[in-house]
Every structure is written in structure tokens, then in C-alpha cells.
Design a protein around this motif. Sequence first.
Motif, PDB file in Angstrom:
ATOM      1  N   ILE A 185       0.836  -1.208   0.000  1.00 43.31           N
ATOM      2  CA  ILE A 185       0.000   0.000   0.000  1.00 43.31           C
ATOM      3  C   ILE A 185       0.866   1.251   0.000  1.00 43.31           C
ATOM      4  O   ILE A 185       0.622   2.210  -0.738  1.00 43.31           O
ATOM      5  N   ALA A 186       1.917   1.238   0.820  1.00 45.30           N
ATOM      6  CA  ALA A 186       2.821   2.387   0.897  1.00 45.30           C
ATOM      7  C   ALA A 186       3.502   2.640  -0.445  1.00 45.30           C
ATOM      8  O   ALA A 186       3.634   3.791  -0.883  1.00 45.30           O
ATOM      9  N   ARG A 187       3.912   1.583  -1.124  1.00 51.14           N
ATOM     10  CA  ARG A 187       4.598   1.733  -2.413  1.00 51.14           C
ATOM     11  C   ARG A 187       3.657   2.277  -3.488  1.00 51.14           C
ATOM     12  O   ARG A 187       4.039   3.117  -4.302  1.00 51.14           O
ATOM     13  N   VAL A 188       2.421   1.805  -3.495  1.00 52.35           N
ATOM     14  CA  VAL A 188       1.449   2.287  -4.488  1.00 52.35           C
ATOM     15  C   VAL A 188       1.162   3.767  -4.274  1.00 52.35           C
ATOM     16  O   VAL A 188       1.122   4.557  -5.235  1.00 52.35           O
ATOM     17  N   LEU A 189       0.982   4.189  -3.036  1.00 52.01           N
ATOM     18  CA  LEU A 189       0.742   5.604  -2.734  1.00 52.01           C
ATOM     19  C   LEU A 189       1.899   6.471  -3.214  1.00 52.01           C
ATOM     20  O   LEU A 189       1.699   7.528  -3.821  1.00 52.01           O
ATOM     21  N   THR A 190       3.112   6.021  -2.949  1.00 50.25           N
ATOM     22  CA  THR A 190       4.288   6.778  -3.375  1.00 50.25           C
ATOM     23  C   THR A 190       4.363   6.848  -4.890  1.00 50.25           C
ATOM     24  O   THR A 190       4.730   7.874  -5.462  1.00 50.25           O
ATOM     25  N   GLY A 191       4.017   5.749  -5.552  1.00 50.70           N
ATOM     26  CA  GLY A 191       4.030   5.727  -7.013  1.00 50.70           C
ATOM     27  C   GLY A 191       3.039   6.703  -7.621  1.00 50.70           C
ATOM     28  O   GLY A 191       3.319   7.316  -8.661  1.00 50.70           O
ATOM     29  N   LEU A 192       1.879   6.868  -6.991  1.00 46.74           N
ATOM     30  CA  LEU A 192       0.890   7.836  -7.488  1.00 46.74           C
ATOM     31  C   LEU A 192       1.479   9.250  -7.487  1.00 46.74           C
ATOM     32  O   LEU A 192       1.312  10.014  -8.443  1.00 46.74           O
ATOM     33  N   ALA A 193       2.178   9.597  -6.402  1.00 46.10           N
ATOM     34  CA  ALA A 193       2.800  10.922  -6.315  1.00 46.10           C
ATOM     35  C   ALA A 193       3.874  11.086  -7.378  1.00 46.10           C
ATOM     36  O   ALA A 193       3.987  12.136  -8.020  1.00 46.10           O
ATOM     37  N   HIS A 194       4.654  10.045  -7.591  1.00 46.42           N
ATOM     38  CA  HIS A 194       5.721  10.057  -8.595  1.00 46.42           C
ATOM     39  C   HIS A 194       5.159  10.358  -9.985  1.00 46.42           C
ATOM     40  O   HIS A 194       5.693  11.205 -10.720  1.00 46.42           O
ATOM     41  N   GLY A 195       4.073   9.669 -10.349  1.00 49.83           N
ATOM     42  CA  GLY A 195       3.527   9.817 -11.698  1.00 49.83           C
ATOM     43  C   GLY A 195       3.116  11.240 -12.012  1.00 49.83           C
ATOM     44  O   GLY A 195       3.445  11.777 -13.076  1.00 49.83           O
ATOM     45  N   VAL A 196       2.427  11.886 -11.088  1.00 46.85           N
ATOM     46  CA  VAL A 196       1.963  13.251 -11.338  1.00 46.85           C
ATOM     47  C   VAL A 196       3.132  14.233 -11.288  1.00 46.85           C
ATOM     48  O   VAL A 196       3.195  15.183 -12.065  1.00 46.85           O
ATOM     49  N   PHE A 197       4.092  14.001 -10.381  1.00 41.45           N
ATOM     50  CA  PHE A 197       5.222  14.929 -10.251  1.00 41.45           C
ATOM     51  C   PHE A 197       5.951  15.095 -11.575  1.00 41.45           C
ATOM     52  O   PHE A 197       6.223  16.220 -12.012  1.00 41.45           O
ATOM     53  N   PHE A 198       6.276  13.998 -12.233  1.00 38.34           N
ATOM     54  CA  PHE A 198       7.036  14.117 -13.471  1.00 38.34           C
ATOM     55  C   PHE A 198       6.170  14.534 -14.657  1.00 38.34           C
ATOM     56  O   PHE A 198       6.686  14.976 -15.674  1.00 38.34           O
ATOM     57  N   SER A 199       4.863  14.403 -14.519  1.00 38.82           N
ATOM     58  CA  SER A 199       3.976  14.916 -15.564  1.00 38.82           C
ATOM     59  C   SER A 199       3.919  16.435 -15.549  1.00 38.82           C
ATOM     60  O   SER A 199       3.844  17.084 -16.586  1.00 38.82           O
ATOM     61  N   ILE A 200       3.942  17.021 -14.339  1.00 40.63           N
ATOM     62  CA  ILE A 200       3.837  18.485 -14.236  1.00 40.63           C
ATOM     63  C   ILE A 200       5.179  19.156 -13.985  1.00 40.63           C
ATOM     64  O   ILE A 200       5.304  20.378 -14.099  1.00 40.63           O
ATOM     65  N   GLY A 201       6.201  18.353 -13.658  1.00 45.04           N
ATOM     66  CA  GLY A 201       7.497  18.916 -13.291  1.00 45.04           C
ATOM     67  C   GLY A 201       8.118  19.793 -14.356  1.00 45.04           C
ATOM     68  O   GLY A 201       8.651  20.879 -14.068  1.00 45.04           O
ATOM     69  N   SER A 202       8.063  19.342 -15.606  1.00 45.67           N
ATOM     70  CA  SER A 202       8.660  20.115 -16.695  1.00 45.67           C
ATOM     71  C   SER A 202       7.967  21.459 -16.864  1.00 45.67           C
ATOM     72  O   SER A 202       8.618  22.491 -17.087  1.00 45.67           O
ATOM     73  N   THR A 203       6.637  21.463 -16.746  1.00 45.72           N
ATOM     74  CA  THR A 203       5.877  22.710 -16.865  1.00 45.72           C
ATOM     75  C   THR A 203       6.257  23.685 -15.757  1.00 45.72           C
ATOM     76  O   THR A 203       6.437  24.888 -16.007  1.00 45.72           O
ATOM     77  N   ILE A 204       6.369  23.176 -14.544  1.00 46.72           N
ATOM     78  CA  ILE A 204       6.747  24.037 -13.425  1.00 46.72           C
ATOM     79  C   ILE A 204       8.155  24.581 -13.616  1.00 46.72           C
ATOM     80  O   ILE A 204       8.414  25.768 -13.395  1.00 46.72           O
ATOM     81  N   ALA A 205       9.078  23.717 -14.035  1.00 53.88           N
ATOM     82  CA  ALA A 205      10.466  24.139 -14.230  1.00 53.88           C
ATOM     83  C   ALA A 205      10.570  25.264 -15.261  1.00 53.88           C
ATOM     84  O   ALA A 205      11.280  26.264 -15.051  1.00 53.88           O
TER      85      ALA A 205
END
Length: 394
Positions: free
Chosen positions: A96-116
Motif C-alpha cells: 500500500i505504501a509503495r502504491v501511494l508513493t508511485g501515485l505521487a511520482h507519476g503526477v510529479f514528473f507529468s507536471i514537473g517540466s511545466t513548473i520548471a
Amino acid sequence: MPLALFALTLSAFAIGTTEFVIVGLVPTIANDLQVSLPSAGLLVSLYAFGVAIGAPVLTALTGRWNRKYLLLSLMALFVLGNLLAWQAPSYESLIIARVLTGLAHGVFFSIGSTIATSLVSKEKEASAIAIMFTGLTVALVTGVPLGTWIGQHFGWRATFLVVSSLGLIALIGSALLVPKNLKQSRPARLKEQAQVVVQPRLLLVYLMTILGYGGTFTAFTYLAPILQSESGFSANAIGLIMLVYGVSVAVGNIYGGKLADKKGPINALTIIFSALTLILLALTFTMTSKIGAVFTVLVWGAFAFGNVPGLQVYVVKLAEKFTPNAVDVASGLNIAAFNIGIALGSILGGVIVEQLTLQDTAWIGALISASALLVTRYSGRLDQRSNINTNLRT
């Protein structure tokens, strides 16, 4: 470059570390939680599925959120997920902990370039993205071997505690340094997003990505057990070998980007997938020798992630041609495809370990990489028929 950009880079470093450090801890977690090697390897797969779901689905659902508040929410979820992993009382709770962390990872790199890119002037946008993604490379070079060493000497739980601390520092840095008024592009409409999912040429690229990463992770997920059981290395040596692998990955990423620039994505991917096929095939025979295994792993690292620039450039070029109003969505789905490949490769590797042997993960991975090569050449031929100049210098 603004300080806020380095807060993003630290976030990428923490996220990259928590994704890949599990590879070096598979035997340790299996022994401690009294589960099989394939069950421990499943932690890689489930994390990747979390990323695959998070990248396209949650990115679309949060398209209208303020970028800074979304970033802070993601890092808070990341910290929470790693704290849960640190305190996980059982294998199921660790999942459960790994899946939750993975959800955060997916969105971070989707929006990271735009924020940068929002943090700098237009002529510095590419440099800003490169700096942020440096966090991932540095994670492979230093974070993963260091996390493996911590896990082997202080217990695997300590690794997740350290990573959550890094995430908390990145969260505080983002809260203090990232401005509230970041530019925000119009979210793609549902119809525009759907066009990406059904566009045959883009689906072909996603298949290339899935096969390319699936081949590598069929064997890479079980690299630590391979080095211990087949090559005869001690557990303490694994961290050092992962460091060598990480340095090789860093060099390979730079080379892969330059190769895609010079020869175009199709030709670059042809070279990289051909090399991966041969290297994984060679690993089948060299893993029983300490010198042969280290040399093969060193060469493997140079190509294992070198396909990322070519695949990302290629999907953007095709999206600009076929789905011009949903290029970001197409790019996000390619991030999902990377992680679907990781997940499926890890699952397949577990089946192979259970039904066959650790040695068989390498040659079967080579067959999958060869399939990626065939799909790449077919896609390139379709480009020629349609007069699509994706193979020009980027």
C-alpha cells in the motif's frame, strides 16, 4: 537559475531514489518479511503501476489545480508513503505504501517540466528541464547505492526513513521558494485526451517504450539476487556494484540524448535496442563470473536508460503531428508506458525466477528488447511512407 528549481531537483532525487533503491533491497526485504524473491520483486511492479496510473489519470484530474499547491500535495503524499513504508508491519502494508508513493511520482514528473519552465525565461527552458531531471540521474549514481548500503547495514526500513526526510526537505524548499503565480496551460479537453489513447502511431511508440523497459527490468529487478547467487558477490558488495551501474547510467543518458540529436530518434533507438539485446544475451553467460558480471553490468548501464531521450523526443514529434492539442497528455502517457514496462518486466521476471532460474531472466529480457527493436524499425518505416520527418536532427 532560481533556487526554486533546485527544490524541484531535490524532489526528483528523492523520488528517483525511492523508485530504484528497492532493486538493491529485494533479498533483504524478502528475508525480513519472510516472502519469496518474486513477491519482494512485486514491490517494483506495484510501484510502477502506481506511477502508470498517476501520470495520465491524476494529471488529468488535477489539471485545473494551482501548480504550487499541487506540487506541495504531491510531495506531502510522497513523504507519507515513505513513512508508511518505514513503519510497515507487514508485506501487505508495504505494498500500500509503495502504491501511494508511485501515485505521487507519476503526477510529479507529468507536471514537473511545466513548473520548471515557468521559473525561467524562454531561452533557458531546456536548461531548466535538464537541471530538474539531473535529480533522477544523481539518484541512480548516489541515492540508490547509498540507500542499498543503508538498508543492508541498518535495515531496509531505515532507507525509507532517510528518503522521507529528503522528501520533507524538498517539500519545505518548494513551499518557501516556488512562487504561487506559476503559468498554467489550458488542460486538454476530454476529447483531445481520448485522441491520444486511440491514435495508432502513438500507441506504437508506447509499445516500443513498454517493450524497451520490460526487457531491461525482467533481469534488472533481480540484479541483486543474480549478483549474490549466480556471481558469488557478498551482500555488502551489491551497493558498490550499483554505484558503478549508476555512473554508467549517467553517462548513457547524456550519450543517448546526443545520439538522438545527431542521428534522430529512430536511428538512435535502433542502436540502443540492438545493444541492449546483445548485452542481456551476454549476461546470461557472464553472470557466473565475477569479472564478467561486473563488466556486463557496467556496459548494460550505459544503454539501459539511454533510450529515454529518444523515446520522449519521438512521442512529442508524433503528437505534434497527430494530436497537436494534447502533446502534454501524450508525453504523460509515455511516462506511464515506461512504468508499465517496468511493472510487466518485473512480474515476468518473478515468474521466470519461480518457474525457471535467475539466469533465464537475462536471455528472455534480450528477446523482449529484440521485439522493441523490431517495433522501432516498423515505426520508422511508417514515418518514411507518411513523409514524417521524425528522424531529422532535433
